[in-house]
Scaffold this active site. Structure first.
Site, PDB file in Angstrom:
ATOM      1  N   ARG A 104       0.925  -1.211   0.034  1.00  0.00           N
ATOM      2  CA  ARG A 104      -0.071  -0.137   0.043  1.00  0.00           C
ATOM      3  C   ARG A 104       0.746   1.282   0.129  1.00  0.00           C
ATOM      4  O   ARG A 104       1.750   1.175   0.930  1.00  0.00           O
ATOM      5  CB  ARG A 104      -0.882  -0.015   1.023  1.00  0.00           C
ATOM      6  N   THR A 108      -1.343   7.580  -1.077  1.00  0.00           N
ATOM      7  CA  THR A 108      -2.507   7.292  -1.847  1.00  0.00           C
ATOM      8  C   THR A 108      -3.317   6.217  -1.431  1.00  0.00           C
ATOM      9  O   THR A 108      -4.273   6.506  -1.878  1.00  0.00           O
ATOM     10  CB  THR A 108      -2.314   6.964  -3.437  1.00  0.00           C
ATOM     11  N   ASP A 200      -6.730 -12.225   9.717  1.00  0.00           N
ATOM     12  CA  ASP A 200      -5.697 -12.163   8.962  1.00  0.00           C
ATOM     13  C   ASP A 200      -5.270 -13.432   8.341  1.00  0.00           C
ATOM     14  O   ASP A 200      -4.630 -14.057   9.044  1.00  0.00           O
ATOM     15  CB  ASP A 200      -4.749 -11.271   9.735  1.00  0.00           C
ATOM     16  N   ASP A 203      -1.408 -13.863   8.301  1.00  0.00           N
ATOM     17  CA  ASP A 203      -0.995 -14.070   9.858  1.00  0.00           C
ATOM     18  C   ASP A 203      -1.238 -15.702  10.343  1.00  0.00           C
ATOM     19  O   ASP A 203      -0.314 -16.377  10.802  1.00  0.00           O
ATOM     20  CB  ASP A 203      -1.089 -13.144  10.998  1.00  0.00           C
TER      21      ASP A 203
HETATM   22  N1  URA Z   1      -7.158  -9.500   4.520  1.00  0.00           N
HETATM   23  C1  URA Z   1      -7.303 -10.438   5.582  1.00  0.00           C
HETATM   24  O1  URA Z   1      -6.288 -11.346   5.705  1.00  0.00           O
HETATM   25  N2  URA Z   1      -8.329 -10.327   6.353  1.00  0.00           N
HETATM   26  C2  URA Z   1      -9.376  -9.834   6.112  1.00  0.00           C
HETATM   27  O2  URA Z   1     -10.316  -9.866   6.738  1.00  0.00           O
HETATM   28  C3  URA Z   1      -9.300  -8.695   5.006  1.00  0.00           C
HETATM   29  C4  URA Z   1      -8.267  -8.747   4.159  1.00  0.00           C
END
Ligand code: URA
Length: 209
Positions: A104, A108, A200, A203
């Site tokens: 990212r 922006t 995530d 993770d």
């Molecule tokens: N990326 C992820 O790993 N989990 C989400 O809920 C959104 C984006």
């Protein structure tokens, strides 16, 4: 408009429930994401064309079917997309694998490509872009645009879970791309997580955080 195919096979849905559960340990999460990817590969290849070839069984000659269309390429979006690659390769071992990395831009807030490595014949292949979570759709849209900018025209997207916001953004940006998902969830929360989602994905796959 591209299709949205929700892969609702009972095995996929059962495994997805365990994947979502916050008490599922990293090893099981990783194994199950791989297994769901294998099952979704079955669905995403359902419309591959076949041709007839003549073979001889130990008993008789026969005309039988073989795959005859485009070769396949997989393009995981780093890093969470990596978690689905081996599962797909179990069904499509001849697929070549490219990689795309996006980060990212802090000003922006748009995804910017920092890494791209594709098979040399990527333009000829059916490319399956892979990202477990289609949240805002920003990364998947940028990845598909990056591939189109290199002349790739035959594209599909495979995700585990999508937010309705991501589906809508994808269809607006790339109406030619079919999406395969195991579930479309309720919404995005204010932190950009899919609700209820699975947290995530990167993770949980790699045991970080
Ligand atoms: N990326 C992820 O790993 N989990 C989400 O809920 C959104 C984006």
């Amino acid at each position: 408009m591209g299709k949205v195919v929700v892969c609702d096979h009972p095995l996929i849905q059962h495994k997805l429930t365990i994947i979502r559960d916050k008490n599922t340990i990293t090893k099981d999460f990783r194994d199950l994401v791989g297994e769901v990817a294998t099952l979704m590969a079955y669905e995403i290849t359902r419309d591959l064309p076949l041709a007839k070839t003549t073979i001889e069984t130990p008993v008789a000659k026969m005309e039988s079917s073989v795959l005859s269309g485009r070769m396949i390429g997989l393009v995981p979006i780093l890093r969470a997309g990596l978690g689905m690659v081996d599962g797909i390769l179990k069904l499509i071992p001849s697929a070549k694998v490219g990689h795309i990395g996006l980060q990212r831009d802090e000003e922006t807030l748009q995804p910017v490509e920092y890494y791209l490595n594709l098979p040399t014949d990527a333009q000829e292949r059916l490319l399956i872009v892979i990202d477990p979570m289609l949240a805002t759709g920003g990364s998947a849209i940028a990845a598909l645009s990056a591939l189109k900018a290199r002349g790739c025209r035959h594209l599909k997207l495979m995700c585990l879970i999508a937010a309705p916001e991501g589906v809508e953004a994808l269809q607006a940006a790339h109406p030619d791309v079919d999406l395969y998902v195991a579930a479309v969830d309720e919404r995005l929360n204010e932190r950009g997580y899919i609700v209820p989602g699975l947290g995530d994905a990167g993770d949980r796959l790699f045991g970080t955080k």
